[in-house]
Design an enzyme around this catalytic site. Sequence first.
Site, PDB file in Angstrom:
ATOM      1  CB  CYS A 151     -20.186  27.630  -6.340  1.00  0.00           C
ATOM      2  SG  CYS A 151     -20.986  29.104  -7.005  1.00  0.00           S
ATOM      3  N   GLY A 373     -20.146  36.139 -18.135  1.00  0.00           N
ATOM      4  CA  GLY A 373     -19.362  37.366 -18.137  1.00  0.00           C
ATOM      5  C   GLY A 373     -19.726  38.222 -16.936  1.00  0.00           C
ATOM      6  CG  HIS A 396     -15.438  30.438 -11.957  1.00  0.00           C
ATOM      7  ND1 HIS A 396     -14.455  31.393 -11.962  1.00  0.00           N
ATOM      8  CD2 HIS A 396     -16.223  30.713 -10.871  1.00  0.00           C
ATOM      9  CE1 HIS A 396     -14.630  32.203 -10.926  1.00  0.00           C
ATOM     10  NE2 HIS A 396     -15.689  31.826 -10.259  1.00  0.00           N
ATOM     11  N   GLY A 399     -14.047  36.954 -13.994  1.00  0.00           N
ATOM     12  CA  GLY A 399     -13.146  37.308 -12.902  1.00  0.00           C
ATOM     13  C   GLY A 399     -13.165  38.800 -12.628  1.00  0.00           C
TER      14      GLY A 399
END
Length: 474
Positions: A151, A373, A396, A399
């Site tokens: 991904c 974000g 990444h 979250g």
Amino acid sequence: MEQLITANELKEIGYGEGKILGLVLKAANTKILAGEKQEVLALVKKLKQYPESFLDDKILNPIATAMIEEAQPPAEGMIALKENPGQYAVYGAGYIEDGAMKQMNVAMALPVTVAGALMPDAHQGYGLPIGGVLATKNAIIPYGVGVDIGCRMALTVFDIPENYFLENEAKFKRELVAHTKFGAGHGFHGRYKADHAVLDSADFNVAPFVKQLHDKAYSQLGTSGGGNHFVEWGIIEFTGRDEALNMEKGKYLALLSHSGSRGFGATIAGHYTRLAKEICKLPKEAINLAYLDLDSEAGQEYWIAMNLAGDYASACHEIIHQKLVAAVGGKVLAKVENHHNFAWKETWNGEEVIVHRKGATPAGQGVMGIIPGSMTAPGFLVRGKGDEQAINSASHGAGRQMSRTKAIQTVTKEEMRAELKEKGVTLIGAGLDEAPMAYKDINKVMGAQTALVDVIAKFTPKMVRMADDGSRED
């Protein structure tokens, strides 16, 4: 008591007869899942397609676990965990739930583990937590890589100014809808169908199982997954000249995409995880961290298949970006791509290790990355600093701070519309489970990793497309 969802409705979205259907039906009929019927149907459809995405969900975790887990390994031949596992670096500990920390503690106890780190966007996953980084000695963990192999984020920066985009939003929306496709099932047909050299790779012949997936890969080429995957237009701002990218200070239109290897990668992950569990018998708390020796036939097969899935994911992004560049015109000034849910051979403390980054971005010295974000929060173009404690990694994304079920129970459509309006974002698709409020504050997450990356530019979303569902915004 009024029934929220019927068994036939569940069967229509892919559930078969059996225990799982009963568990989902019970959750709905006892109103454990609150919210409008169309939102709940959209949610349980995502649960069926992407159960791993619900393992951090307090309500749906038992159902998601039941959908994924295979039979428990026999007690005989059990591999013991380390009694005194090593320490690992944690970034943004105040933003990380206990479940993710506990999973990381177990991962550090594997006999093949060399080092670990936990990123500030971390949350509970399946096996290795999302946001977890784990270095192992000559061993590969399929669920340390994850289901959505390879991904990635892909960014294309145009010479098109912000005003042109704002004055022609209808055109950009039309092309975005025409050239993107989301969710489970087949991809494009007819004139929108694409081809790519990755489909000619000899690596499809690594094993009969992988070769059989060629048609699936071809059918979904150039498309995106469901869940938190997206393709979006936005404005990227460079606050100064960047020599490496040859970008001048200023604002530019940019295209940002997030998706992985689709059903091709997910099927590979499932197959080799089952094989790893048969070969590597770990205690119950570590069962989903079953690993394959890289010197074994199965380990080599998975390694090649994983890299092929990563190449395939990259090809999907390449096709999406090529189509949209051709559709809207303009000169491409810069391109950046980085991936997670992968494993790399790297040198750490002078020895070769296998670094698993499940929902974590490579951030070696000078390595470029994109950290998004949410649909209304900014993302950041970054350059890695090469921090060894973090095993050359960074987060990444922001979250999740709110589970999918909590999001649809607590966030209203009116609140979501108001947030989108306030931030000036046009949303195409997505449901309340992907509401901006469901994610951590990206600015806090970035503040927790200043030692890991330098920010090069800021990306502000303007038009976001995600998987369609009952809450589609027109």
